[in-house]
Design a protein around this motif. Structure first.
Motif, short mmCIF file in Angstrom:
data_model
loop_
_atom_site.label_atom_id
_atom_site.label_comp_id
_atom_site.label_asym_id
_atom_site.label_seq_id
_atom_site.Cartn_x
_atom_site.Cartn_y
_atom_site.Cartn_z
N ASP A 123 38.00 41.51 33.46
CA ASP A 123 38.89 41.60 34.64
C ASP A 123 38.46 42.76 35.54
OD1 ASP A 123 40.50 39.52 33.73
OD2 ASP A 123 41.94 40.86 32.76
N LYS A 124 38.19 43.91 34.90
CA LYS A 124 37.84 45.10 35.68
C LYS A 124 36.51 44.91 36.42
CE LYS A 124 39.02 49.15 33.98
NZ LYS A 124 39.31 50.31 33.12
N LEU A 125 35.57 44.25 35.78
CA LEU A 125 34.28 44.00 36.44
C LEU A 125 34.45 43.05 37.62
CD1 LEU A 125 32.06 43.72 33.25
CD2 LEU A 125 31.82 45.44 35.05
N LYS A 126 35.28 42.03 37.45
CA LYS A 126 35.52 41.09 38.55
C LYS A 126 36.14 41.81 39.76
CE LYS A 126 36.26 36.92 35.75
NZ LYS A 126 37.27 35.94 35.27
N ILE A 127 37.14 42.64 39.49
CA ILE A 127 37.79 43.36 40.58
C ILE A 127 36.81 44.33 41.22
CG2 ILE A 127 39.58 45.06 41.11
CD1 ILE A 127 41.36 43.67 39.03
N ALA A 128 36.02 45.02 40.40
CA ALA A 128 35.06 45.99 40.95
C ALA A 128 34.07 45.31 41.87
CB ALA A 128 34.33 46.70 39.80
#
Length: 532
Positions: A30-35
């Protein structure tokens, strides 16, 4: 990355401070997608997390190192060394270095109350903690963002010491000194006065980090910028602990379109609404319709006088062109509607009624009567379109009901509650054919839905592609008890999008029937339009 002047650099902490919001938990993926989404938007700094606090954040940094970032510099977050420990021996400082990010943000205490009460150490030791932590990180070639926690509270309590903590970070080589309103209680006038004082003594560029406990995080952020601050920290949608952080979806357009600063490319800002909704989706948080700039209601017009005016010139009731932030204008139809609302909505749907004033007035009267009875079309635009098309004679029903019977049977078992069985028997007319069928379901509404599909899918196989997403029931006047009218809202979806329909009756089955059949008719109407 030091282009100041009228530039304001954006430091996003959605992946760290934002995840401290109640109800938000992000996986590494999730964090990589948002980043990646933030990088595409053009955000300058992305704070990925606190590597010293959990393995998940360290994994994020390991995977982030393998990605080629277009614009953003990835930052790891941590705290100054512990009291009585060398900076090089502190596990938190070592974790910051092991994250191998080009930027690190290190937070230190600037309020003497926190030094003596929370850290239980001396004021002088706290200054050493700041100097040694920042100095070690600089020795390893990192760009250091020093976050002065509780700075505004600390300055109001002991201005000399609060300033001394900033000088300690500056003297150790910090690249940025960020003034934090950690408790979110500062007022814009206080932010202005204190920031202007600090600029006389601190030569390094300043940043601002505000929380929203007084509902002033955005106001305090842009106030600080007007005083010379050139970095704003915040989160997408204002996610954050307690009442949240400064909402970058409001900060950025206010700075850029209202105050003349440059934050992002204007072409990128046209994706701001998309990014806002993307982050909400990944975080599994319902978007706030009334959110400024990016909310679905931000440029929605309901009052007839308002709609009449924006049709002449949108500036009459819009402070900004919605397309600049990737949003769109919406006109709602309700009991407050006038002819302008109906004509605008009809034009939007490709229905020409502009030359028929009598029909427009009849439709307005019908809508107001239905809203008086409890219908709500601003949240059920699919039902509104069907109503307009029926009223203008531009719609033929795909099926008509001949009869509907529902059996609900409760069978006690061994003296206990037992189970409840529901069965719907339905007779429909499709063209010149009569279909009679029955189906069971988990409750009477589900049984009706199953029976309808069983009867209609032979004629309209595409109905298999639509499904119910949400079903809501609201009692409209509780004082009538079980005789009260209820409003049923149904949200349905297929592979191309979602739509909502409404039904109202004192019988929940009848209200559900209205909303359910509207949903199916709307789906079939869309399919027919595509074929045309």
């Amino acid at each position: 990355m030091r282009f100041f002047g009228d530039y304001v650099l954006i430091y996003d902490t959605t992946l760290r401070d934002g995840t401290q919001a109640e109800g938000i938990s992000l996986t590494v993926e999730d964090k990589l997608k948002i980043a990646r989404k933030l990088d595409e938007l053009g955000i300058h700094y992305i704070e990925g997390g606190w590597p010293g606090s959990n393995p998940k954040d360290m994994e994020f940094f390991e995977r982030a190192r393998k990605f080629s970032w277009k614009q953003a510099r990835i930052s790891a977050f941590g705290a100054t060394r512990k009291a009585g420990m060398k900076a090089g021996d502190d596990p938190n400082i070592r974790a910051l270095l092991e994250a191998e990010t080009p930027v690190v943000a290190v937070v230190g205490k600037s309020w003497d109350l926190h030094v003596t009460t929370a850290l239980k150490t001396t004021l002088e030791e706290n200054l050493s903690m700041i100097r040694e932590s920042v100095g070690l990180l600089k020795e390893h070639g990192r760009e250091v963002v020093y976050d002065a926690e509780h700075f505004f509270d600390g300055y109001k309590a002991n201005p000399a010491y609060a300033l001394e903590t900033l000088r300690a970070a500056e003297g150790a080589g910090a690249d940025w000194i960020v003034l934090c309103d950690t408790n979110g209680g500062a007022l814009p006038d206080e932010v202005r006065e204190i920031t202007n004082r600090i600029r006389r003594f601190i030569r390094k560029p300043l940043g601002i980090h505000t929380h929203n406990d007084g509902d002033l995080a955005v106001a305090n952020s842009i106030t600080a910028v007007s005083c010379g601050v050139r970095m704003v920290q915040g989160t997408i949608n204002g996610f954050g602990e307690r009442c949240g952080n400064a909402n970058l979806c409001s900060v950025i357009p206010n700075l850029q379109f209202k105050m003349g600063y440059r934050c992002l490319e204007e072409s990128s800002l046209r994706h701001l609404t998309e990014v806002s909704r993307y982050v909400s989706e990944i975080a599994n948080m319902t978007p706030l319709n009334s959110q400024p700039f990016v909310g679905t209601s931000a440029f929605a017009h309901k009052g007839g006088i308002h709609v009449s005016a924006i049709l002449k010139n949108p500036r009459t009731y819009e402070h900004l062109d919605p397309e600049l932030v990737g949003n769109s204008r919406r006109v709602l139809v309700s009991e407050l509607a006038g002819a302008s609302n109906i004509n605008y909505k009809a034009q939007e749907l490709g229905i020409d009624i502009s030359q028929d004033g009598d029909r427009t007035r009849e439709l307005i009267a019908e809508i107001k009567e239905l809203e008086y009875r409890g219908y709500q079309f601003e949240g059920a635009e699919a039902s509104l379109e069907l109503l307009l098309r029926r009223g203008c004679g531009q719609y033929e029903e795909f099926f008509t009901l001949e009869s509907l019977k529902i059996l609900v049977e409760k069978r006690p078992e061994n003296g206990n509650g037992g189970g409840i069985n529901s069965e719907a028997m339905i007779k429909l007319r499709v063209g010149d054919q009569i279909i009679h069928t029955a189906a069971e379901g988990d409750g009477p509404v589900n049984a009706v839905d199953n029976a309808l599909r069983k009867a209609l899918e032979e004629f309209y196989p595409c109905l298999k592609e639509m499904h119910l997403v949400d079903y809501k029931v609201r009692v409209l006047d509780g004082k009538d008890g079980t005789r009260a009218n209820v409003r049923v809202l149904i949200e349905s979806a297929d592979s191309t999008g979602t739509w909502s329909t409404v039904g109202v009756s004192e019988n929940i089955i009848e209200a559900s029937w209205q909303a359910l059949t509207d949903s199916m008719n709307y789906f079939l109407l869309r399919r027919c339009r595509k074929k045309d």
